[in-house]
Design a protein around this motif. Structure first.
Motif, PDB file in Angstrom:
ATOM      1  N   MET A  38       0.813  -1.189   0.000  1.00  0.00           N
ATOM      2  CA  MET A  38       0.000   0.000   0.000  1.00  0.00           C
ATOM      3  C   MET A  38       0.865   1.265   0.000  1.00  0.00           C
ATOM      4  N   ALA A  39       1.960   1.188   0.706  1.00  0.00           N
ATOM      5  CA  ALA A  39       2.848   2.347   0.774  1.00  0.00           C
ATOM      6  C   ALA A  39       3.488   2.632  -0.576  1.00  0.00           C
ATOM      7  N   ILE A  40       3.785   1.569  -1.320  1.00  0.00           N
ATOM      8  CA  ILE A  40       4.386   1.744  -2.649  1.00  0.00           C
ATOM      9  C   ILE A  40       3.397   2.422  -3.586  1.00  0.00           C
ATOM     10  N   THR A  41       2.140   2.006  -3.527  1.00  0.00           N
ATOM     11  CA  THR A  41       1.113   2.609  -4.368  1.00  0.00           C
ATOM     12  C   THR A  41       0.945   4.081  -4.037  1.00  0.00           C
ATOM     13  N   ASN A  42       0.926   4.399  -2.751  1.00  0.00           N
ATOM     14  CA  ASN A  42       0.808   5.802  -2.346  1.00  0.00           C
ATOM     15  C   ASN A  42       2.011   6.618  -2.792  1.00  0.00           C
ATOM     16  N   ALA A  43       3.197   6.039  -2.724  1.00  0.00           N
ATOM     17  CA  ALA A  43       4.397   6.743  -3.155  1.00  0.00           C
ATOM     18  C   ALA A  43       4.357   7.010  -4.654  1.00  0.00           C
ATOM     19  N   ILE A  44       3.902   6.032  -5.429  1.00  0.00           N
ATOM     20  CA  ILE A  44       3.798   6.212  -6.892  1.00  0.00           C
ATOM     21  C   ILE A  44       2.767   7.291  -7.213  1.00  0.00           C
ATOM     22  N   ALA A  45       1.639   7.269  -6.507  1.00  0.00           N
ATOM     23  CA  ALA A  45       0.609   8.282  -6.738  1.00  0.00           C
ATOM     24  C   ALA A  45       1.120   9.671  -6.372  1.00  0.00           C
ATOM     25  N   ARG A  46       1.866   9.789  -5.299  1.00  0.00           N
ATOM     26  CA  ARG A  46       2.418  11.079  -4.884  1.00  0.00           C
ATOM     27  C   ARG A  46       3.443  11.594  -5.901  1.00  0.00           C
ATOM     28  N   CYS A  47       4.296  10.702  -6.404  1.00  0.00           N
ATOM     29  CA  CYS A  47       5.263  11.093  -7.440  1.00  0.00           C
ATOM     30  C   CYS A  47       4.550  11.558  -8.696  1.00  0.00           C
ATOM     31  N   HIS A  48       3.465  10.883  -9.050  1.00  0.00           N
ATOM     32  CA  HIS A  48       2.679  11.267 -10.213  1.00  0.00           C
ATOM     33  C   HIS A  48       2.108  12.664 -10.021  1.00  0.00           C
ATOM     34  N   GLN A  49       1.607  12.948  -8.832  1.00  0.00           N
ATOM     35  CA  GLN A  49       1.072  14.279  -8.554  1.00  0.00           C
ATOM     36  C   GLN A  49       2.156  15.342  -8.629  1.00  0.00           C
ATOM     37  N   LEU A  50       3.321  15.031  -8.111  1.00  0.00           N
ATOM     38  CA  LEU A  50       4.394  16.031  -8.057  1.00  0.00           C
ATOM     39  C   LEU A  50       5.013  16.316  -9.412  1.00  0.00           C
ATOM     40  N   PHE A  51       5.234  15.263 -10.196  1.00  0.00           N
ATOM     41  CA  PHE A  51       6.034  15.414 -11.407  1.00  0.00           C
ATOM     42  C   PHE A  51       5.242  15.466 -12.706  1.00  0.00           C
ATOM     43  N   VAL A  52       4.018  14.983 -12.704  1.00  0.00           N
ATOM     44  CA  VAL A  52       3.272  14.908 -13.959  1.00  0.00           C
ATOM     45  C   VAL A  52       2.085  15.856 -13.981  1.00  0.00           C
ATOM     46  N   LEU A  53       1.283  15.851 -12.958  1.00  0.00           N
ATOM     47  CA  LEU A  53       0.033  16.609 -13.005  1.00  0.00           C
ATOM     48  C   LEU A  53       0.249  18.111 -13.129  1.00  0.00           C
ATOM     49  N   HIS A  54       1.302  18.641 -12.542  1.00  0.00           N
ATOM     50  CA  HIS A  54       1.510  20.086 -12.661  1.00  0.00           C
ATOM     51  C   HIS A  54       1.877  20.490 -14.085  1.00  0.00           C
ATOM     52  N   LEU A  55       2.376  19.566 -14.883  1.00  0.00           N
ATOM     53  CA  LEU A  55       2.684  19.878 -16.282  1.00  0.00           C
ATOM     54  C   LEU A  55       1.418  20.071 -17.104  1.00  0.00           C
ATOM     55  N   LEU A  56       0.337  19.428 -16.702  1.00  0.00           N
ATOM     56  CA  LEU A  56      -0.901  19.514 -17.469  1.00  0.00           C
ATOM     57  C   LEU A  56      -1.514  20.907 -17.414  1.00  0.00           C
ATOM     58  N   TYR A  57      -1.203  21.666 -16.398  1.00  0.00           N
ATOM     59  CA  TYR A  57      -1.757  23.008 -16.296  1.00  0.00           C
ATOM     60  C   TYR A  57      -1.143  23.962 -17.314  1.00  0.00           C
ATOM     61  N   PHE A  58       0.035  23.670 -17.796  1.00  0.00           N
ATOM     62  CA  PHE A  58       0.708  24.540 -18.740  1.00  0.00           C
ATOM     63  C   PHE A  58       0.390  24.184 -20.191  1.00  0.00           C
ATOM     64  N   ILE A  59      -0.246  23.051 -20.409  1.00  0.00           N
ATOM     65  CA  ILE A  59      -0.591  22.621 -21.759  1.00  0.00           C
ATOM     66  C   ILE A  59      -1.993  23.123 -22.089  1.00  0.00           C
ATOM     67  N   THR A  60      -2.095  23.920 -23.127  1.00  0.00           N
ATOM     68  CA  THR A  60      -3.405  24.402 -23.553  1.00  0.00           C
ATOM     69  C   THR A  60      -3.652  23.919 -24.971  1.00  0.00           C
ATOM     70  N   ALA A  61      -4.863  23.525 -25.210  1.00  0.00           N
ATOM     71  CA  ALA A  61      -5.240  23.072 -26.542  1.00  0.00           C
ATOM     72  C   ALA A  61      -5.611  24.282 -27.387  1.00  0.00           C
ATOM     73  N   ASN A  62      -5.135  24.286 -28.606  1.00  0.00           N
ATOM     74  CA  ASN A  62      -5.426  25.380 -29.520  1.00  0.00           C
ATOM     75  C   ASN A  62      -5.974  24.767 -30.802  1.00  0.00           C
ATOM     76  N   LEU A  63      -7.255  24.965 -31.041  1.00  0.00           N
ATOM     77  CA  LEU A  63      -7.912  24.349 -32.190  1.00  0.00           C
ATOM     78  C   LEU A  63      -7.341  24.855 -33.509  1.00  0.00           C
TER      79      LEU A  63
END
Length: 92
Positions: free
Chosen positions: A1-26
């Protein structure tokens, strides 16, 4: 369970914040349709898949009625038929 939480936390720290800078332009996406290579790939996909559909709807009744194949036989028969055609077309 701790490994899953660690992977989820790393995903939040390193990946999700990048999505805020990506904007779709039709406009930028539709501008790609002016590229001739993109149009050729789309045309190849459309005509290739419609050719497979046409061949299946033409050959399937003959395999079922004349040759007496069941649905599994039709699937295997068409698979080998298309496979042979694939090898023949690539041996130029």
């Amino acid at each position: 369970m701790a490994i899953t939480n660690a992977i989820a936390r790393c995903h939040q720290l390193f990946v999700l914040h990048l999505l805020y800078f990506i904007t779709a332009n039709l406009k930028k996406e539709l501008r790609n349709l002016k590229n001739r290579n993109v149009i050729m790939v789309i045309a190849i996909m459309v005509f290739g898949l419609s050719g497979i559909f046409t061949a299946y709807t033409f050959i399937e009744p003959m395999l079922r009625k004349i040759a007496g194949f069941d649905i599994t036989g039709v699937t295997i028969g068409l698979f080998f038929l298309f496979l042979i055609r694939l090898f023949k077309s690539n041996s130029v």
